[in-house]
Design a protein around this motif. Structure first.
Motif, short mmCIF file in Angstrom:
data_model
loop_
_atom_site.label_atom_id
_atom_site.label_comp_id
_atom_site.label_asym_id
_atom_site.label_seq_id
_atom_site.Cartn_x
_atom_site.Cartn_y
_atom_site.Cartn_z
N ILE A 21 40.94 37.51 -37.34
CA ILE A 21 42.10 38.37 -37.55
C ILE A 21 41.76 39.76 -37.04
CG2 ILE A 21 43.60 39.42 -39.28
CD1 ILE A 21 43.18 36.91 -41.00
N HIS A 22 42.66 40.30 -36.25
CA HIS A 22 42.47 41.64 -35.71
C HIS A 22 42.97 42.64 -36.75
CE1 HIS A 22 42.13 44.44 -32.15
NE2 HIS A 22 42.68 45.20 -33.09
N CYS A 23 42.05 43.16 -37.55
CA CYS A 23 42.45 44.16 -38.54
C CYS A 23 42.81 45.45 -37.81
CB CYS A 23 41.30 44.40 -39.52
SG CYS A 23 41.63 45.76 -40.67
N PRO A 24 43.98 46.04 -38.11
CA PRO A 24 44.39 47.25 -37.41
C PRO A 24 43.42 48.42 -37.62
CG PRO A 24 46.20 46.34 -38.70
CD PRO A 24 44.97 45.60 -39.10
N PHE A 25 42.59 48.33 -38.66
CA PHE A 25 41.69 49.44 -38.97
C PHE A 25 40.25 49.17 -38.56
CE2 PHE A 25 45.09 48.96 -42.06
CZ PHE A 25 45.75 50.18 -41.91
N ARG A 29 37.86 40.54 -36.91
CA ARG A 29 36.94 40.09 -37.96
C ARG A 29 37.21 38.63 -38.31
NH1 ARG A 29 34.33 44.36 -40.66
NH2 ARG A 29 34.22 46.06 -39.17
N ASP A 30 36.17 37.95 -38.76
CA ASP A 30 36.33 36.57 -39.20
C ASP A 30 37.26 36.52 -40.42
OD1 ASP A 30 34.68 33.74 -38.98
OD2 ASP A 30 35.53 34.13 -40.95
N HIS A 31 38.05 35.46 -40.53
CA HIS A 31 39.04 35.42 -41.62
C HIS A 31 38.39 35.21 -42.98
CE1 HIS A 31 38.53 31.16 -41.40
NE2 HIS A 31 39.68 30.82 -41.90
N SER A 32 37.10 34.93 -43.02
CA SER A 32 36.45 34.80 -44.33
C SER A 32 36.30 36.17 -45.00
CB SER A 32 35.10 34.11 -44.20
OG SER A 32 34.26 34.85 -43.36
N GLU A 33 36.53 37.25 -44.25
CA GLU A 33 36.52 38.59 -44.85
C GLU A 33 37.82 38.90 -45.59
OE1 GLU A 33 35.56 41.78 -42.23
OE2 GLU A 33 33.67 40.88 -41.55
N TRP A 72 47.87 39.53 -45.98
CA TRP A 72 46.45 39.29 -46.16
C TRP A 72 45.81 40.59 -46.63
CZ3 TRP A 72 43.40 34.84 -44.52
CH2 TRP A 72 44.16 33.78 -43.98
N HIS A 73 44.72 40.47 -47.34
CA HIS A 73 44.00 41.64 -47.85
C HIS A 73 42.61 41.65 -47.24
CE1 HIS A 73 42.32 43.86 -51.62
NE2 HIS A 73 42.65 44.70 -50.68
N HIS A 74 42.25 42.73 -46.58
CA HIS A 74 40.90 42.78 -45.97
C HIS A 74 39.88 43.11 -47.06
CE1 HIS A 74 38.29 44.01 -42.25
NE2 HIS A 74 37.84 42.96 -42.90
N LEU A 75 39.70 42.14 -47.95
CA LEU A 75 38.96 42.34 -49.19
C LEU A 75 37.51 42.75 -48.95
CD1 LEU A 75 39.17 41.97 -52.31
CD2 LEU A 75 38.38 39.64 -51.97
N HIS A 76 36.89 42.08 -48.01
CA HIS A 76 35.47 42.38 -47.75
C HIS A 76 35.32 43.31 -46.54
CE1 HIS A 76 34.63 39.41 -50.77
NE2 HIS A 76 35.28 38.51 -50.10
N ARG A 79 39.70 46.90 -47.17
CA ARG A 79 40.52 46.72 -48.37
C ARG A 79 41.98 47.10 -48.16
NH1 ARG A 79 38.35 46.23 -53.97
NH2 ARG A 79 36.81 44.66 -53.51
N MET A 80 42.42 47.17 -46.91
CA MET A 80 43.83 47.44 -46.65
C MET A 80 44.60 46.11 -46.62
SD MET A 80 44.15 50.67 -46.49
CE MET A 80 45.61 51.19 -45.58
N TRP A 81 45.87 46.18 -47.03
CA TRP A 81 46.77 45.02 -46.91
C TRP A 81 47.40 45.03 -45.53
CZ3 TRP A 81 47.59 40.93 -50.13
CH2 TRP A 81 47.02 41.03 -51.42
N ILE A 82 47.48 43.85 -44.93
CA ILE A 82 48.09 43.73 -43.61
C ILE A 82 49.10 42.59 -43.62
CG2 ILE A 82 46.11 44.67 -42.36
CD1 ILE A 82 45.20 41.83 -41.81
N VAL A 83 50.00 42.62 -42.63
CA VAL A 83 50.96 41.53 -42.45
C VAL A 83 50.61 40.79 -41.18
CG1 VAL A 83 53.37 40.94 -42.00
CG2 VAL A 83 52.81 42.68 -43.71
N VAL A 84 50.38 39.49 -41.32
CA VAL A 84 49.96 38.65 -40.20
C VAL A 84 51.09 37.69 -39.88
CG1 VAL A 84 48.27 36.93 -39.45
CG2 VAL A 84 47.54 38.82 -40.92
#
Lengths: 117, 424
Positions: A21-25, A29-33, A72-76, A79-84
């Motif tokens: 998943i391409h986190c905007p921030f 990153r791997d989706h296990s994060e 989705w929540h970039h928990l690891h 920690r930002m919430w994103i829309v996928v």
């Protein structure tokens, strides 16, 4: 391209899919994060709305087989919430954006000022 | 003599005639143009429903439609665990009935489903978990089921090779046990129900995918399928994992269900290692394991944590489950995986199923089995058949309806709240 399933092969030759998943921030990153929130099309009604509106928002789901928007929540990570925007049949990701409009606008402003600078 | 009946005599007789007197276990039927009842979905729930429609209610003008082949869906994508260690009233009654049916299923079907009551052991890791488990198992005992609380010494005596070391992240302090729980052979269950239903004249139609519903006002009149239009007076849906797809074909709107994916694994065959079904769940870890009659270690863990219709598992869960396996049973660390698969499940909003009527008067729903579909299949078929035959729910399944949330009635065994992915 915001993110795509990476095709690999397991020991028996079958393909298996690893989502990135391409986190905007943070970047790709791997989706296990990430932890999964749920259907992003659900809009919660106002606190004084009718019980049936709340019933639908809390309990009823389209359960789309195909492309859907989901949180989705970039928990690891950050920690930002994103829309996928993702296909639930093959896990292909079409777009990713911050969940909060204000944050998305701020990111956009920053990109524009970078271009100018 | 009924030549189709399996018996010691039929084994002996076939020994004399070079095994040539065996017949097909069940016909691979062609669809007729019309039936009294169609069950969509040739999984364990659909096949069991067909069997009990004929056996309990004398209804045999019935077809079971399966888009693939029987035993190829979630019937073959589970970990074959059978237990009834539920606490909440609706689950308690329902799963106890299912366990009772399992106990006589091989005789009932005249097919050895290899039901093995080897007991189910849930490990405990803290005094508070032990208190909660004691409450649960006492409720089971008070309602006529079986349950035991084992201290550490008893557990060590029965399962000596768990990780009891002082360095375990979650030291084991005991276990709750249901001795009547166990396991069965999934293929045998599918074939046993198929054969028994077939002997009543029920048609099992494979490679027959439903593509649409024919409606006449408030009733469904038939199904459009990949093998043509088939008319029917009543239709039952038993397609867990794909329920929302058929619900959309029926134009009935939303459901309190999300489709999630669960993986399971089997190792290379080993000599007898584990005599019981073992479950481990603490601190976010979730793991269950048993040994098949062929020697493979059959195990699984958490679902793939996000919604998916793909019958294909992701790799982080493989790692997660492998870590659980080696932390509980360190002796497995160098065992190789033989196969691994993923099934798609209806995860409901409270973790409990639906066996109920729908807004269409002659359409019936069997769905929402979450993690628990395999053990539920006999009772699911039993009560779904009763619902269709009598057009009203038995009191046992009265709360397995779609309206329970609007009544504020959640059957949330885990207390996880209205989030499908949490009801593992």
């Amino acid at each position: 391209m915001n993110g795509a399933p990476v095709q690999t092969r397991n020991s028996t030759g079958d393909t298996c899919t690893m989502i990135r998943i391409h986190c905007p921030f943070c970047g790709v990153r791997d989706h296990s994060e990430f932890s999964y929130g749920g259907d992003a099309s659900v809009e919660y009604p106002s606190l004084d709305a009718a019980v049936d509106d709340w019933l639908e928002a809390v309990f009823e789901r389209e359960n789309i087989d195909g492309v859907q928007f989901e949180t989705w929540h970039h928990l690891h990570g950050c920690r930002m919430w994103i829309v996928v925007e993702r296909n639930t049949n093959n896990h292909e990701i079409h777009s990713v954006r911050p969940a909060h409009k204000g944050v998305e606008d701020a990111l956009e402003d920053e990109r524009n000022s970078d271009k100018k600078g | 003599m009924n030549v189709r009946r399996y018996s010691a005599w039929s084994v002996f007789w076939n020994g004399l005639v070079e095994q040539k007197a065996w017949e097909r276990a069940w016909r691979d039927s062609e669809p007729k143009s019309e039936y009294d009842i169609i069950i969509v979905g040739g999984g364990l729930h659909g096949l069991a429903t067909a069997y009990y429609l004929a056996k309990n209610h004398g209804l045999s003008n019935v077809a079971v439609l399966e888009k693939g082949w029987i035993g190829g869906g979630n019937a073959g994508r589970n970990t074959t665990i059978i237990r009834s260690n539920y606490m909440m009233l609706d689950n308690r009654r329902f799963y106890e009935h299912s366990l009772n049916l399992w106990e006589n299923l091989s005789h009932d079907l005249n097919f050895n489903v290899m039901f093995s009551q080897r007991s189910h052991i849930s490990l405990l890791h803290s005094p508070s978990a032990r208190d909660a488990a004691a409450r649960r198992y006492n409720i089971m005992r008070l309602m006529g089921s079986d349950g035991e609380l084992w201290d550490l010494e008893t557990l060590k005596r029965n399962v000596p090779h768990l990780n009891y070391g002082p360095n375990a992240r979650f030291p084991i302090i005991g276990a709750t046990v249901q001795p009547r729980a166990g396991s069965a052979r999934h293929d045998a269950v599918a074939w046993g129900y198929a054969r028994a239903a077939d002997q009543y004249g029920i048609d099992i139609i494979q490679n027959c995918e439903v593509t649409g519903l024919e409606r006449n006002g408030s009733l469904v009149t038939g199904l459009r399928t990949s093998r043509g239009l088939i008319r029917s007076r009543q239709v039952g849906l038993a397609v867990a994992g794909n329920t929302s797809r058929l619900w959309r074909m029926a134009e009935l709107g939303k459901l309190p269900i999300e489709t999630h994916k669960l993986q399971a694994f089997v190792s290379e065959p080993l000599k007898p290692l584990l005599d019981q079904v073992l479950a481990f769940g603490v601190g976010g870890a979730h793991f269950y394991i048993s040994q098949s009659d062929k020697g493979g270690m059959v195990f699984g863990g958490d679902s793939d944590w996000y919604k998916s219709y793909a019958q294909r598992g992701n790799l982080p869960i493989v790692q997660d489950v492998a870590e659980c396996a080696t932390s509980v049973l360190p002796c497995l660390s160098r065992v190789r995986l033989l196969r691994h698969w993923a099934g798609v499940m209806d995860m409901s909003m409270d973790g409990a199923p639906f066996i109920c009527k729908t807004p269409i008067d002659n359409l019936y729903l069997n769905a929402g089995w979450n993690y628990g579909g395999f053990k539920a299949s006999p009772a699911s078929g039993w009560f779904f058949a009763d619902l269709i035959a009598n057009n009203r729910p038995d009191p046992v399944i009265a709360n397995f309806d779609l309206q329970r949330f609007s009544r504020g009635y959640n059957i949330d065994e885990r207390g996880a709240g209205p989030d499908p992915k949490l009801h593992g």
